[in-house]
Write a protein that holds these residues in place. Structure first.
Motif, PDB file in Angstrom:
ATOM      1  N   GLU A 105     -25.946 -56.411  -1.916  1.00 32.68           N
ATOM      2  CA  GLU A 105     -26.113 -56.677  -0.862  1.00 32.68           C
ATOM      3  C   GLU A 105     -25.190 -55.600   0.539  1.00 32.68           C
ATOM      4  O   GLU A 105     -25.887 -55.091   1.505  1.00 32.68           O
ATOM      5  CB  GLU A 105     -24.827 -57.685  -0.172  1.00 32.68           C
ATOM      6  CG  GLU A 105     -25.493 -58.960   0.577  1.00 32.68           C
ATOM      7  CD  GLU A 105     -24.632 -60.373   0.369  1.00 32.68           C
ATOM      8  OE1 GLU A 105     -23.117 -59.481   1.025  1.00 32.68           O
ATOM      9  OE2 GLU A 105     -25.022 -61.021   0.711  1.00 32.68           O
ATOM     10  N   LYS A 106     -24.243 -54.382  -0.763  1.00 28.06           N
ATOM     11  CA  LYS A 106     -24.135 -53.135   0.115  1.00 28.06           C
ATOM     12  C   LYS A 106     -24.495 -51.963  -0.806  1.00 28.06           C
ATOM     13  O   LYS A 106     -23.546 -51.557  -0.865  1.00 28.06           O
ATOM     14  CB  LYS A 106     -22.413 -52.920  -0.609  1.00 28.06           C
ATOM     15  CG  LYS A 106     -21.895 -54.339  -0.192  1.00 28.06           C
ATOM     16  CD  LYS A 106     -20.142 -54.282  -0.372  1.00 28.06           C
ATOM     17  CE  LYS A 106     -18.878 -55.171   0.185  1.00 28.06           C
ATOM     18  NZ  LYS A 106     -17.935 -55.715  -0.024  1.00 28.06           N
ATOM     19  N   SER A 107     -25.887 -52.979  -1.597  1.00 26.15           N
ATOM     20  CA  SER A 107     -26.234 -50.797  -2.769  1.00 26.15           C
ATOM     21  C   SER A 107     -27.607 -51.486  -2.025  1.00 26.15           C
ATOM     22  O   SER A 107     -28.663 -51.046  -3.060  1.00 26.15           O
ATOM     23  CB  SER A 107     -25.938 -52.011  -4.131  1.00 26.15           C
ATOM     24  OG  SER A 107     -27.449 -52.696  -4.055  1.00 26.15           O
ATOM     25  N   ARG A 108     -27.686 -50.793  -0.703  1.00 32.32           N
ATOM     26  CA  ARG A 108     -29.332 -50.335   0.247  1.00 32.32           C
ATOM     27  C   ARG A 108     -29.852 -49.294  -0.901  1.00 32.32           C
ATOM     28  O   ARG A 108     -28.948 -47.974  -0.140  1.00 32.32           O
ATOM     29  CB  ARG A 108     -29.193 -50.230   1.802  1.00 32.32           C
ATOM     30  CG  ARG A 108     -28.946 -51.771   2.096  1.00 32.32           C
ATOM     31  CD  ARG A 108     -30.017 -52.936   1.365  1.00 32.32           C
ATOM     32  NE  ARG A 108     -29.299 -54.229   1.975  1.00 32.32           N
ATOM     33  CZ  ARG A 108     -30.055 -55.341   1.729  1.00 32.32           C
ATOM     34  NH1 ARG A 108     -31.472 -55.377   1.317  1.00 32.32           N
ATOM     35  NH2 ARG A 108     -29.342 -55.836   1.898  1.00 32.32           N
ATOM     36  N   ASP A 109     -31.113 -48.881  -0.625  1.00 31.64           N
ATOM     37  CA  ASP A 109     -31.331 -48.036  -0.978  1.00 31.64           C
ATOM     38  C   ASP A 109     -31.545 -47.666  -2.257  1.00 31.64           C
ATOM     39  O   ASP A 109     -31.222 -46.746  -2.906  1.00 31.64           O
ATOM     40  CB  ASP A 109     -31.222 -46.444  -0.216  1.00 31.64           C
ATOM     41  CG  ASP A 109     -31.819 -45.412  -0.530  1.00 31.64           C
ATOM     42  OD1 ASP A 109     -33.249 -45.585  -1.240  1.00 31.64           O
ATOM     43  OD2 ASP A 109     -31.764 -44.124  -0.201  1.00 31.64           O
ATOM     44  N   THR A 110     -30.961 -48.867  -3.266  1.00 33.24           N
ATOM     45  CA  THR A 110     -30.747 -48.215  -5.097  1.00 33.24           C
ATOM     46  C   THR A 110     -31.944 -49.162  -5.507  1.00 33.24           C
ATOM     47  O   THR A 110     -32.306 -49.914  -5.299  1.00 33.24           O
ATOM     48  CB  THR A 110     -29.417 -49.526  -4.632  1.00 33.24           C
ATOM     49  OG1 THR A 110     -28.681 -48.296  -4.397  1.00 33.24           O
ATOM     50  CG2 THR A 110     -28.777 -49.154  -6.367  1.00 33.24           C
ATOM     51  N   ARG A 111     -32.501 -48.543  -6.867  1.00 32.28           N
ATOM     52  CA  ARG A 111     -33.718 -49.664  -7.687  1.00 32.28           C
ATOM     53  C   ARG A 111     -32.294 -50.083  -8.373  1.00 32.28           C
ATOM     54  O   ARG A 111     -31.659 -48.893  -9.486  1.00 32.28           O
ATOM     55  CB  ARG A 111     -34.415 -48.382  -7.569  1.00 32.28           C
ATOM     56  CG  ARG A 111     -35.091 -48.813  -8.651  1.00 32.28           C
ATOM     57  CD  ARG A 111     -36.915 -48.575  -9.007  1.00 32.28           C
ATOM     58  NE  ARG A 111     -37.245 -48.212  -7.790  1.00 32.28           N
ATOM     59  CZ  ARG A 111     -38.390 -47.562  -7.323  1.00 32.28           C
ATOM     60  NH1 ARG A 111     -38.659 -46.332  -8.236  1.00 32.28           N
ATOM     61  NH2 ARG A 111     -38.848 -47.416  -6.691  1.00 32.28           N
TER      62      ARG A 111
END
Length: 342
Positions: A105-111
């Motif tokens: 939920e807190k790692s947007r823009d992460t692959r």
């Protein structure tokens, strides 16, 4: 949360389902994924975590060196990206699922690249779906612990079996893994199913550090394999080493009927060396090789030009090479790998 992104993750896929090729098209991105803002590596407390992570690091470093040579910079990461953030689930996903939920939920823009056992994979799929993830690549990997091809145990079943489902050829991992595993002389099969045969040419790199870049023309050739094509509404490509296309189909559980067209050509020694990529190790353990291939696919360095719905690599070593093969496989293992965008 975007409704279209939720629809990409419908259902729970276990490793057994994937091995049976029962993959619903709605589980994957309907369009090619863009570049990742940053990378993360989630280790699910499997016995093979360290080897998988070693392959991830090696692939990242190889691509960083390539990017540095292209830009003239030194010491830089991959296209300005930091090395993957590593998260270890010391108690497994069942004990740390709340931690994983918060992480996604807190790692947007992460692959995120993840590896875990099949049971944890089913839970992870649900957590990723709830986080609105885009599923880019899903793999099921199994080792029999022996070479059944050569010892007559379950005849026709190779000791290493890999099945991947990918959103598009932009994030293909099979060819890279095949080019590494063939050096260890054990038997293996690799199947890739593409939910979309199209990918953006602007996303493709002209040169691939990870393994083979695309060849001129409409087909990619791999050193050590003879290539065949089955034309139809959805073209299928088969790469065989040490066995006929009919035997290759049989070992994969594919229908052996149909007109397979040979499209092979001789690959020169120089070209074969170029395909391994500058700085890429020529040999590694099978789990490290899987990690390398998954990272290369996550980076998008393994795209190929030809359009197909499925392709496979099947290798059976000659009997005189079995006793002298390099890397021991070890005990039977099963695990699942993921590449997802948050």
């Amino acid at each position: 949360m975007d409704v279209n992104r939720r629809n990409l993750m419908k259902g729970v896929l276990t490793g057994g389902t994937l091995l049976a090729l029962g993959i619903p098209p709605g589980a994957f991105a309907s369009a090619p994924a863009g570049r990742a803002g940053r990378f993360g590596l989630l280790l699910g407390n499997t016995p093979l975590d360290a080897e998988f992570a070693a392959g991830i690091r090696t692939a990242y470093a190889a691509n960083a060196r390539y990017d540095g040579m292209e830009s003239g910079a030194t010491g830089a990461g991959v296209a300005g990206l930091d090395a993957p953030q590593v998260v270890k689930l010391t108690g497994g996903l069942l004990n740390d699922y709340e931690r994983v939920t918060g992480l996604l939920e807190k790692s947007r823009d992460t692959r995120w690249i993840a590896v875990m056992d099949d049971g944890s994979a089913a839970i992870f799929m649900e957590l990723a779906r709830n986080a609105g993830a885009r599923l880019i690549l899903l793999g099921s990997h199994a080792s029999s612990g022996d070479d059944a091809f050569m010892h007559g145990i379950s005849p026709g079943i190779p000791e290493l079996r890999h099945v991947w489902a990918a959103a598009s050829p932009m994030h293909s991992a099979g060819g890279i893994l095949a080019s590494r595993l063939i050096e260890n002389q054990g038997s293996f099969s690799i199947v890739e199913n593409f939910l979309s045969a199209e990918h953006s040419s602007t996303q493709m790199r002209a040169d691939s550090i990870a393994a083979s870049g695309p060849n001129p023309g409409s087909f990619t050739y791999w050193p050590g394999f003879l290539a065949y094509r089955l034309d139809g509404p959805d073209a299928i490509h088969l790469h065989c080493s040490g066995l006929s296309p009919s035997d290759g189909c049989e070992s994969l559980g594919w229908n052996t009927a149909g007109g397979w067209t040979s499209v092979s050509r001789q690959v020169s020694t120089r070209e074969a060396g170029a395909r391994r990529g500058a700085g890429q190790p020529q040999s590694a353990g099978w789990m490290e090789s899987v990690g390398y291939a998954v990272m290369a696919a996550a980076l998008g360095t393994s795209a190929f030009q030809e359009s197909c719905s499925s392709r496979a690599f099947v290798h059976r070593p000659s009997k005189d090479k079995v006793n002298g093969r390099g890397e021991p496989i070890g005990p039977a293992e099963r695990f699942t790998s993921f590449v997802i965008d948050i």
